[in-house]
Each structure stands twice: as C-alpha cells, then as structure tokens.
Design a protein around this motif. Structure first.
Motif, mmCIF file in Angstrom:
data_model
loop_
_atom_site.group_PDB
_atom_site.id
_atom_site.type_symbol
_atom_site.label_atom_id
_atom_site.label_comp_id
_atom_site.label_asym_id
_atom_site.label_seq_id
_atom_site.Cartn_x
_atom_site.Cartn_y
_atom_site.Cartn_z
ATOM 1 N N TYR A 53 0.898 12.397 8.748
ATOM 2 C CA TYR A 53 -0.038 12.993 7.795
ATOM 3 C C TYR A 53 -0.528 14.323 8.363
ATOM 4 N N ASP A 303 -7.007 0.833 -1.658
ATOM 5 C CA ASP A 303 -5.905 -0.107 -1.851
ATOM 6 C C ASP A 303 -6.372 -1.463 -1.337
ATOM 7 N N TRP A 306 -4.010 -3.517 0.785
ATOM 8 C CA TRP A 306 -3.917 -2.972 2.145
ATOM 9 C C TRP A 306 -5.091 -3.464 2.991
ATOM 10 N N GLU A 331 -0.390 -6.607 -4.239
ATOM 11 C CA GLU A 331 -0.577 -5.248 -4.728
ATOM 12 C C GLU A 331 -0.637 -5.217 -6.251
ATOM 13 N N SER A 338 -7.336 -0.584 -9.506
ATOM 14 C CA SER A 338 -6.980 0.350 -8.440
ATOM 15 C C SER A 338 -7.298 1.790 -8.830
ATOM 16 N N LEU A 340 -5.948 4.264 -7.576
ATOM 17 C CA LEU A 340 -4.680 4.986 -7.493
ATOM 18 C C LEU A 340 -3.820 4.775 -8.738
ATOM 19 N N GLN A 365 -6.277 7.397 6.470
ATOM 20 C CA GLN A 365 -5.113 7.373 5.586
ATOM 21 C C GLN A 365 -5.473 6.916 4.172
ATOM 22 N N GLN A 366 -6.492 6.057 4.050
ATOM 23 C CA GLN A 366 -6.909 5.633 2.716
ATOM 24 C C GLN A 366 -7.511 6.801 1.939
ATOM 25 N N TYR A 368 -6.845 9.867 2.512
ATOM 26 C CA TYR A 368 -5.721 10.781 2.312
ATOM 27 C C TYR A 368 -4.948 10.414 1.041
ATOM 28 N N ARG A 369 -4.726 9.124 0.830
ATOM 29 C CA ARG A 369 -3.990 8.688 -0.362
ATOM 30 C C ARG A 369 -4.749 9.051 -1.637
ATOM 31 N N LYS A 372 -4.498 12.874 -2.160
ATOM 32 C CA LYS A 372 -3.210 13.246 -2.736
ATOM 33 C C LYS A 372 -3.148 12.870 -4.223
ATOM 34 N N HIS A 373 -3.608 11.657 -4.536
ATOM 35 C CA HIS A 373 -3.595 11.206 -5.934
ATOM 36 C C HIS A 373 -4.474 12.095 -6.799
#
Length: 414
Positions: A53, A303, A306, A331, A338, A340, A365-366, A368-369, A372-373
């Motif tokens: 990342y 998530d 996750w 998931e 969600s 996302l 990272q969460q 970050y996701r 990005k979304h």
C-alpha cells in the motif's frame, strides 16, 4: 475499560492503569503482536518501493508508537476472548442461518443493490427531551421508540427483537438557542454510548467554538440500550445475523435522528456526520443512503468479515474455520450492511477519512480500502493507534478543518 482509557492522558498512566486490569493471557498475547508490528514497520520503512500500500505513509517504530500499538493489542485480546469465541453448539445454528440469509438476500436482490435492504424510516414519533448534566456539561437527552423491524424472513430476527432495552433510541444533544445552526452528528465506537462521549469527542468545544449543534445517537446494544440477558441478539461477533440486524438498526436509528435534526432547522441547514471506529463504519454506510453536507470517518473497520477473521483468537481459529464461520459466505452475508457495497451520496470534496498508522484494531488497511472506494478523498494518516484517535491533535485538527471547509460551522464567528 474504554471509558477509563479516555480519561488517561500521559502514556505512563495509560499503561499502568490498563495493565492492572487485564488478564495475564491478554498481556502475553499483546507483547509479541506489538513487537511484530514494530519489526514490520521498521522493515517497511527501509523498502518503500516494495510496499503493498504505497499511499499509506511509512512510520518509524519509536518506543512510544510501539507502546500505543501494545494498548490496542490488549484491548483486542480482551474483547476477542468473549465475542470471538463462539460456543460449539452455536456454530451449527450460525452456519445454517448464514446459508438461509444468503439465499434470502440473493432472491430479494439485496446483494445486487444493498441500498434496497435499508428502507427509509419515518421521522421519530413522540420524541422526549430532558435536560441532563454530565459533570459540568449541560445537555439534552433525546429518546424515542426505534420502530426498527428486521426484514421479514431473515434469520435471527426474533432473537434480535428480544432485547427490550434496545428498542428505544437514545441521543445526547447540545443545541444553541435562536436561529438554526449547522448540525454535527457524532457516532461513537464499540463499547461507548454514554454521556461521557460528549467529552471524548470534544463536543462542547466544537459546539462553542464552531457554533454548531451536536447530537450523539447511541448505537444498538450500547450504553443504556445494552441488554443484560444472554439470549438476546449479539452485536459484533460470530453471530453474523446479529451483526446484520445490529448494523441495519444502527442505520435506521441514525437516519431517524437525522430526520429529527432536520426538523429543528430549515431545508438548507447543513448536516455533517462524523463516526469513530464502529461509528465510522455506520457513518460510511449512512453516507450511501443519505444526502449529507459532509462525512468524516475515523479509524474505521469497513469489512465485518475481515474483523472476525483477523481478530479470532489463534487457539480456536482452526475450529472456527472448520465450523464454516470464515470464508466467502461470511463476506456475502455482510454485504447488505457493507460501506464498500454502496456508493456515497456525499460530494467527493466533502468526504474525509483519518486513520492511525499504528492502529492494531482496525489497521490502516481498512481505512485505505474505504479511501480507495471513496475515490481517494482528503485523508489524514496520523502517528498513533486506534484508541489514540480520541486524543490525537492532528486528528482533531483534521476533523475541524473538514467541518469548516464543508460549511459546518465557522470558528468564533457566531
């Protein structure tokens, strides 16, 4: 424990107070995890060009930063020990419910368009306001009936609705007299939901200095809404349908609070939603359902599957996986709740994300996701942990700048 942590200021006091109340097992698990974080951070700082990342800044693992990560690891160990250790006899029920729910969601089209899973709620009926005092902070306590009903035919609905205390919505309100003001909706993290959140979020200061009205809705199964009966629905655990119903009700209740807020002003009154941790998850989901003037999401996990997989205690992971509680169905069943899976309705320039580089609960990272979304909106990567978000000065400045740049209040001009 989180309330206690928020009152502690110096790093030494934090560590001493937390360590005194934690079981030995949590301490033993937290040490190698935090040391491992320090080692990995050091290695990443030496080879930035090979990072997975690259947009997340590198951070050199100072002793203070590793200590902050250690506190996160301790909290995770304590919380995971109860919520992420399902009884063997419950595993079959949960697995059956997951399969039935996924089939139901697919048949109803909720997986293709999760917004259809969330009906638009009516405005609150017969809301009750009472003056209250928390220390020196005067506020209004707002209550009304939730009115939330799980979607028909979704497993676990009866169990979830059995929590009587959860059926009434609570919120803590700071309002200015006179002409309408912009509103800030603060959504708390896991384990919070008490009037002390007003101080934790620095709401009296924002109320005073930015000239905004502030409301703190209490999320389901938190604060005065928490059930003491073990057979009631469980929120944020391997009881996945409890997660689905809990997040569904959280969205419903917050949207009803938004209706109440909008009824206090006029059609042009700006409204911002700021969420922390679990509240960030809910804020990001609400942003895909409501037209807001600003949304600020802090240290989020976005998530839920996750979260379960990442934090399951190592000594039971094999059994949990063998029981079918991890994987694709986990998931899929969470897709209807969600962030996302929904497109934000808030303009790009009014979306904001902040996250701690030493966060061991949600992890960067969460965030970050979500970033990005959300098409890479304004983001703040601060040097600190998940718990440290509540007192990090850089995060505080980022929140205030996000609000003022979006027209939610003006510093010292009212």
């Amino acid at each position: 424990m989180l309330d206690h942590l928020r009152r502690i200021r110096s790093q030494g006091e934090k560590s001493a107070a937390v360590l005194a109340d934690l079981p030995v097992g949590a301490l033993l698990r937290g040490v190698p995890s935090s040391v491992g974080f320090g080692v990995r951070s050091y290695v990443r700082s030496l080879r930035a060009e090979r990072r997975r990342y690259p947009e997340i800044p590198t951070v050199f693992p100072t002793p203070g930063l590793v200590s902050a990560a250690f506190l996160d690891e301790l909290v995770v160990a304590v919380l995971a020990g109860g919520r992420l250790s399902p009884d063997p006899e419950d595993a079959q029920r949960i697995r059956t419910e997951i399969a039935d729910a996924v089939a139901k969601f697919r048949a109803e089209g909720y997986l293709d368009d999760p917004t259809r899973f969330h009906p638009e709620p009516p405005a609150p009926e017969d809301p009750v306001l009472r003056d209250r005092l928390y220390g020196t902070i005067g506020y209004e306590q707002l209550t009304f009936e939730s009115g939330y009903m799980p979607r028909a035919g979704v497993p676990g609905a009866t169990r979830w609705q059995g929590a009587g205390a959860n059926q009434r919505v609570w919120a803590y309100v700071l309002r200015h007299p006179g002409a309408p003001r912009p509103w800030l909706v603060n959504l708390h993290g896991f384990g919070m939901g008490r009037p002390g959140d007003l101080a934790t979020f620095r709401s009296p200061r924002l109320h005073r200095e930015l000239g905004v009205n502030v409301i703190h809705p209490v999320l389901p199964m938190h604060g005065p809404r928490k059930s003491t009966r073990t057979h009631d629905g469980t929120f944020i655990s391997f009881d996945y349908l409890g997660n689905v119903h809990g997040l569904g009700q959280a969205v419903w209740d917050v949207r009803r609070c938004l209706d109440w807020v909008r009824g206090q002003g006029d059609a042009d009154t700006p409204v911002a939603v700021h969420g922390l941790s679990l509240g960030g998850y809910v804020a990001a989901l609400v942003a895909g359902l409501e037209d807001l003037d600003c949304v600020v999401v802090g240290v989020p996990s976005v998530d839920m599957a996750w979260v379960m997989s990442h934090h399951v205690p190592g000594d039971i992971e094999r059994e949990v996986r063998a029981a079918g509680l991890l994987g694709a169905d986990a998931e899929t069943v969470h897709r209807v709740v969600s962030p996302l899976a929904v497109t934000p309705r808030v303009p790009l320039e009014r979306r904001f994300v902040y996250a701690g580089l030493a966060d061991r609960m949600a992890t960067p990272q969460q965030a970050y996701r979500l970033w990005k979304h959300w098409e890479e909106p304004s983001v703040c990567w601060y040097r600190g942990s998940h718990i440290g978000a509540v007192w990090n000065r850089r995060a505080h400045r980022f929140i205030e700048d996000a609000l003022t740049s979006s027209g939610i209040g003006r510093r010292n001009t009212w």
